[in-house]
Design an enzyme around this catalytic site. Structure first.
Site, mmCIF file in Angstrom:
data_model
loop_
_atom_site.group_PDB
_atom_site.id
_atom_site.type_symbol
_atom_site.label_atom_id
_atom_site.label_comp_id
_atom_site.label_asym_id
_atom_site.label_seq_id
_atom_site.Cartn_x
_atom_site.Cartn_y
_atom_site.Cartn_z
ATOM 1 N N ASP A 96 0.878 -1.181 0.000
ATOM 2 C CA ASP A 96 0.000 0.000 0.000
ATOM 3 C C ASP A 96 0.909 1.224 0.000
ATOM 4 O OD1 ASP A 96 -2.222 1.783 0.397
ATOM 5 O OD2 ASP A 96 -3.294 0.168 1.413
ATOM 6 N N ARG B 90 1.932 -28.710 3.889
ATOM 7 C CA ARG B 90 1.274 -30.012 3.832
ATOM 8 C C ARG B 90 2.149 -31.230 4.141
ATOM 9 N NH1 ARG B 90 -1.348 -28.082 -1.632
ATOM 10 N NH2 ARG B 90 0.627 -26.946 -1.505
HETATM 11 O O1 C5P Z 1 1.735 -26.898 1.807
HETATM 12 P P1 C5P Z 1 2.973 -26.245 1.251
HETATM 13 O O2 C5P Z 1 4.273 -26.810 1.771
HETATM 14 O O3 C5P Z 1 2.941 -26.167 -0.274
HETATM 15 O O4 C5P Z 1 2.868 -24.748 1.822
HETATM 16 C C1 C5P Z 1 3.757 -23.734 1.423
HETATM 17 C C2 C5P Z 1 3.378 -22.445 2.079
HETATM 18 O O5 C5P Z 1 4.191 -21.403 1.568
HETATM 19 C C3 C5P Z 1 1.925 -22.006 1.854
HETATM 20 O O6 C5P Z 1 1.490 -21.293 3.007
HETATM 21 C C4 C5P Z 1 2.037 -21.074 0.664
HETATM 22 O O7 C5P Z 1 1.012 -20.113 0.634
HETATM 23 C C5 C5P Z 1 3.398 -20.410 0.913
HETATM 24 N N1 C5P Z 1 4.045 -19.872 -0.276
HETATM 25 C C6 C5P Z 1 4.353 -20.653 -1.370
HETATM 26 N N2 C5P Z 1 4.985 -20.117 -2.458
HETATM 27 C C7 C5P Z 1 5.277 -18.808 -2.478
HETATM 28 C C8 C5P Z 1 4.971 -17.996 -1.385
HETATM 29 C C9 C5P Z 1 4.344 -18.580 -0.281
HETATM 30 O O8 C5P Z 1 4.104 -21.852 -1.358
HETATM 31 N N3 C5P Z 1 5.900 -18.308 -3.519
#
Ligand code: C5P
Length: 234
Positions: A65, A212
């Site tokens: 912002d 996950r």
């Molecule tokens: O479940 P997983 O290991 O894929 O989660 C990865 C986390 O990192 C999630 O909260 C996702 O929103 C975040 N994230 C991502 N890639 C990005 C920025 C953030 O996966 N470029």
């Protein structure tokens, strides 16, 4: 200082679900990430609650912002006791500098501030056709990381595969906080370019953000411990 740690992405829809999940860790206090879903559902109280329970908290709200608004919002997030907060580097240097001012507490301490360069969901086509940026996306990412470093930020969110380039451009102590981590035999889900915790370590990631593979595991505590071990923090 060795900042390395595993941050669990607590992508849950409520405080109750989050606390139920964290209760499984007994006396252990993993570093956790609170994203927009949980923060908007549970409010600032979830940050206070997790801090009071002894967790370190990465508040992943990606502010973007005008400088004055971001400065005031950051002051609030800093007061909650967050350990890491973030914003979009696209907000420009003026916004990033204002954010740092807002974050600094009366005693001089502040949370670490890291920047999102380009979202991993943005590809070269969207960059050119929607954002009207003609440069290769890798160049844009490094340029935004350099702006963040010049503004005084502590690091960026990026893929482990980009960590080396970011460190070369911005210095070894500029932090790389990296999602996209999976166990060797694990399901990739919607992540496209993934590395294992051990590869992330070799590539120079300072913090890995893992959702996950831990939250959906039959035994999340064992998965978290394995992740830390492979990443070399215990
Ligand atoms: O479940 P997983 O290991 O894929 O989660 C990865 C986390 O990192 C999630 O909260 C996702 O929103 C975040 N994230 C991502 N890639 C990005 C920025 C953030 O996966 N470029």
């Amino acid at each position: 200082m060795d900042n390395r740690d595993v941050i669990i992405a607590c992508d849950f829809a409520s405080a109750e679900e989050t606390l139920r999940f964290l209760d499984r860790f007994g006396d252990e206090r993993p570093f956790v990430k609170i994203g927009m879903e949980l923060y908007y559902a549970a409010g600032p109280e979830i940050v206070r609650t997790l801090k009071a329970r002894g967790h370190k908290v990465f508040l992943d709200l990606k502010l973007h912002d005008i400088p004055n608004t971001v400065k005031k919002a950051m002051r609030v997030l800093s007061g909650l006791g967050a350990d890491i907060v973030n914003l979009h580097a696209a907000g420009t240097r003026a916004m990033m500098e204002a954010a740092l001012e807002g974050l600094t507490r009366p005693d001089g301490t502040r949370p670490l501030l890291i920047a999102v360069t380009q979202l991993t969901s943005t590809d070269q086509t969207a960059l050119e056709q929607e954002l009207l940026i003609d440069r290769p996306i890798d160049e844009v990412v490094i340029s935004y990381a350099k702006n963040a470093a010049a503004a005084g930020l502590d690091g960026v969110v990026c893929s482990p595969l980009e960590a080396g380039k970011v460190h070369s451009a911005c210095g070894g102590s500029f932090l790389t906080v990296t999602p996209g981590v999976r166990f060797a035999e694990g399901d990739k889900g919607d992540q496209k370019r993934v590395t294992t915790p051990a590869q992330a370590r070799e590539l120079g990631s300072d913090y890995i953000v893992v959702g996950r593979p831990i939250t959906a595991a039959d035994d999340p505590v064992a998965a978290w411990k394995r992740c830390r071990q492979e990443f070399g923090v215990c």
